[in-house]
Write a protein that holds these residues in place. Structure first.
Motif, PDB file in Angstrom:
ATOM      1  N   ASP A 135      39.663  32.431  43.935  1.00  0.00           N
ATOM      2  CA  ASP A 135      40.593  31.447  43.895  1.00  0.00           C
ATOM      3  C   ASP A 135      41.723  32.568  43.370  1.00  0.00           C
ATOM      4  OD1 ASP A 135      40.462  31.104  41.331  1.00  0.00           O
ATOM      5  OD2 ASP A 135      39.440  29.253  42.084  1.00  0.00           O
ATOM      6  N   THR A 136      41.557  33.215  42.992  1.00  0.00           N
ATOM      7  CA  THR A 136      42.605  34.220  42.062  1.00  0.00           C
ATOM      8  C   THR A 136      42.529  35.862  41.557  1.00  0.00           C
ATOM      9  OG1 THR A 136      43.158  32.019  40.255  1.00  0.00           O
ATOM     10  CG2 THR A 136      43.986  34.513  39.704  1.00  0.00           C
ATOM     11  N   LEU A 137      43.816  36.742  42.245  1.00  0.00           N
ATOM     12  CA  LEU A 137      43.501  37.767  42.329  1.00  0.00           C
ATOM     13  C   LEU A 137      44.877  38.212  41.149  1.00  0.00           C
ATOM     14  CD1 LEU A 137      42.430  41.306  43.551  1.00  0.00           C
ATOM     15  CD2 LEU A 137      44.496  40.477  45.257  1.00  0.00           C
ATOM     16  N   ILE A 138      44.643  39.392  40.890  1.00  0.00           N
ATOM     17  CA  ILE A 138      45.236  39.842  39.848  1.00  0.00           C
ATOM     18  C   ILE A 138      45.232  41.765  40.103  1.00  0.00           C
ATOM     19  CG2 ILE A 138      45.888  41.230  37.677  1.00  0.00           C
ATOM     20  CD1 ILE A 138      44.348  38.125  36.355  1.00  0.00           C
ATOM     21  N   CYS A 139      45.658  42.160  40.464  1.00  0.00           N
ATOM     22  CA  CYS A 139      46.109  43.327  41.380  1.00  0.00           C
ATOM     23  C   CYS A 139      47.659  44.128  41.352  1.00  0.00           C
ATOM     24  CB  CYS A 139      45.847  43.535  42.580  1.00  0.00           C
ATOM     25  SG  CYS A 139      47.426  42.792  43.455  1.00  0.00           S
ATOM     26  N   GLY A 140      47.089  45.263  41.472  1.00  0.00           N
ATOM     27  CA  GLY A 140      48.342  46.591  41.311  1.00  0.00           C
ATOM     28  C   GLY A 140      49.905  46.646  42.325  1.00  0.00           C
ATOM     29  N   GLY A 141      49.458  47.472  42.948  1.00  0.00           N
ATOM     30  CA  GLY A 141      50.335  47.227  44.264  1.00  0.00           C
ATOM     31  C   GLY A 141      49.648  46.787  45.441  1.00  0.00           C
ATOM     32  N   ILE A 142      49.976  45.707  46.945  1.00  0.00           N
ATOM     33  CA  ILE A 142      49.558  45.382  47.723  1.00  0.00           C
ATOM     34  C   ILE A 142      50.588  44.967  48.702  1.00  0.00           C
ATOM     35  CG2 ILE A 142      50.428  42.905  46.567  1.00  0.00           C
ATOM     36  CD1 ILE A 142      47.597  42.111  48.264  1.00  0.00           C
ATOM     37  N   GLY A 143      50.302  45.557  49.919  1.00  0.00           N
ATOM     38  CA  GLY A 143      50.935  45.027  51.155  1.00  0.00           C
ATOM     39  C   GLY A 143      51.226  43.463  51.220  1.00  0.00           C
TER      40      GLY A 143
ATOM     41  N   ASP B 166      39.869  43.386  31.730  1.00  0.00           N
ATOM     42  CA  ASP B 166      39.500  42.988  30.639  1.00  0.00           C
ATOM     43  C   ASP B 166      40.794  41.639  30.160  1.00  0.00           C
ATOM     44  OD1 ASP B 166      37.151  42.663  31.629  1.00  0.00           O
ATOM     45  OD2 ASP B 166      36.940  43.735  29.289  1.00  0.00           O
ATOM     46  N   ASP B 167      42.189  42.674  30.064  1.00  0.00           N
ATOM     47  CA  ASP B 167      43.103  42.218  29.265  1.00  0.00           C
ATOM     48  C   ASP B 167      44.139  41.763  30.044  1.00  0.00           C
ATOM     49  OD1 ASP B 167      42.374  43.321  26.570  1.00  0.00           O
ATOM     50  OD2 ASP B 167      43.563  45.260  26.794  1.00  0.00           O
ATOM     51  N   ALA B 168      44.318  41.898  31.338  1.00  0.00           N
ATOM     52  CA  ALA B 168      45.094  41.081  32.491  1.00  0.00           C
ATOM     53  C   ALA B 168      44.694  39.771  32.926  1.00  0.00           C
ATOM     54  CB  ALA B 168      45.250  41.982  33.671  1.00  0.00           C
ATOM     55  N   VAL B 169      42.759  39.577  32.751  1.00  0.00           N
ATOM     56  CA  VAL B 169      42.452  37.942  32.672  1.00  0.00           C
ATOM     57  C   VAL B 169      42.509  37.690  31.009  1.00  0.00           C
ATOM     58  CG1 VAL B 169      40.100  36.996  32.645  1.00  0.00           C
ATOM     59  CG2 VAL B 169      40.944  38.873  34.090  1.00  0.00           C
ATOM     60  N   ASN B 170      42.028  38.104  29.837  1.00  0.00           N
ATOM     61  CA  ASN B 170      42.925  37.745  29.278  1.00  0.00           C
ATOM     62  C   ASN B 170      43.922  36.913  28.951  1.00  0.00           C
ATOM     63  OD1 ASN B 170      40.176  37.572  28.158  1.00  0.00           O
ATOM     64  ND2 ASN B 170      40.232  39.083  27.851  1.00  0.00           N
ATOM     65  N   ALA B 171      45.198  37.626  29.460  1.00  0.00           N
ATOM     66  CA  ALA B 171      46.902  37.380  29.386  1.00  0.00           C
ATOM     67  C   ALA B 171      46.647  35.731  30.655  1.00  0.00           C
ATOM     68  CB  ALA B 171      47.668  38.378  29.696  1.00  0.00           C
ATOM     69  N   LEU B 172      45.993  36.185  31.763  1.00  0.00           N
ATOM     70  CA  LEU B 172      46.725  35.667  32.593  1.00  0.00           C
ATOM     71  C   LEU B 172      45.978  33.904  31.721  1.00  0.00           C
ATOM     72  CD1 LEU B 172      47.024  33.731  35.230  1.00  0.00           C
ATOM     73  CD2 LEU B 172      44.529  34.914  35.941  1.00  0.00           C
TER      74      LEU B 172
ATOM     75  N   ALA C 190      45.355  32.438  29.154  1.00  0.00           N
ATOM     76  CA  ALA C 190      46.836  32.397  27.924  1.00  0.00           C
ATOM     77  C   ALA C 190      47.574  32.456  27.975  1.00  0.00           C
ATOM     78  CB  ALA C 190      46.583  33.781  26.871  1.00  0.00           C
ATOM     79  N   GLY C 191      48.439  32.409  29.621  1.00  0.00           N
ATOM     80  CA  GLY C 191      49.383  32.082  30.399  1.00  0.00           C
ATOM     81  C   GLY C 191      50.129  32.876  29.676  1.00  0.00           C
ATOM     82  N   ASN C 192      49.990  34.165  29.307  1.00  0.00           N
ATOM     83  CA  ASN C 192      50.488  35.098  29.066  1.00  0.00           C
ATOM     84  C   ASN C 192      51.169  36.451  29.792  1.00  0.00           C
ATOM     85  OD1 ASN C 192      49.025  36.333  27.919  1.00  0.00           O
ATOM     86  ND2 ASN C 192      50.302  35.438  25.636  1.00  0.00           N
ATOM     87  N   LEU C 193      50.686  36.184  31.391  1.00  0.00           N
ATOM     88  CA  LEU C 193      50.058  37.706  32.457  1.00  0.00           C
ATOM     89  C   LEU C 193      51.666  38.733  32.381  1.00  0.00           C
ATOM     90  CD1 LEU C 193      48.403  39.760  33.389  1.00  0.00           C
ATOM     91  CD2 LEU C 193      48.382  38.401  35.574  1.00  0.00           C
ATOM     92  N   GLY C 194      52.376  39.458  32.479  1.00  0.00           N
ATOM     93  CA  GLY C 194      53.029  40.266  32.563  1.00  0.00           C
ATOM     94  C   GLY C 194      52.895  40.263  34.652  1.00  0.00           C
TER      95      GLY C 194
END
Length: 109
Positions: free
Chosen positions: A58-66, A89-95, A97-101
């Motif tokens: 239900d959630t995707l964290i990624c770099g570039g996407i068209g 792993d760091d990106a998921v933890n940041a998400l 924690a509510g602070n993913l850039g």
């Protein structure tokens, strides 16, 4: 919640449509309860939204996407956090924690 991240050598793979593997994170009560790396088995670009949907993402964290992939994800009801790099792993933890850039206007040609 199930989060997916295009995955290569511990990091977020930067081209969504060419992802050869995703790392899936199962989340309950704000914490990761399980994680696994899964091959796309050659699925690419447009097929990846279906690949993720079939696996309960239900959630995707990624770099570039068209734009086409973004539309397919939106139609599948998958929330997108794009323009992210570095450790998966760091990106998921940041998400969590509510602070993913991330870049809400990410676009890849």
């Amino acid at each position: 919640m199930r989060i997916a991240v295009p995955y290569e050598n511990g990091n977020i793979f930067q081209h969504f449509g060419r992802s050869e593997a995703f790392k899936f994170y199962d989340v309950a009560d704000g914490a990761v309860t399980a994680a696994a790396v899964v091959s796309t088995n050659g699925s690419g670009h447009g097929a990846l939204a279906g690949f993720l949907m079939q696996r309960g993402v239900d959630t995707l964290i990624c770099g570039g996407i068209g734009g086409g992939a973004q539309n397919a994800l939106a139609q599948a009801g998958i929330r997108l956090f794009g323009g992210v790099s570095g450790s998966a792993d760091d990106a998921v933890n940041a998400l969590l924690a509510g602070n993913l850039g991330y870049d809400p206007d990410v676009h890849c040609n």
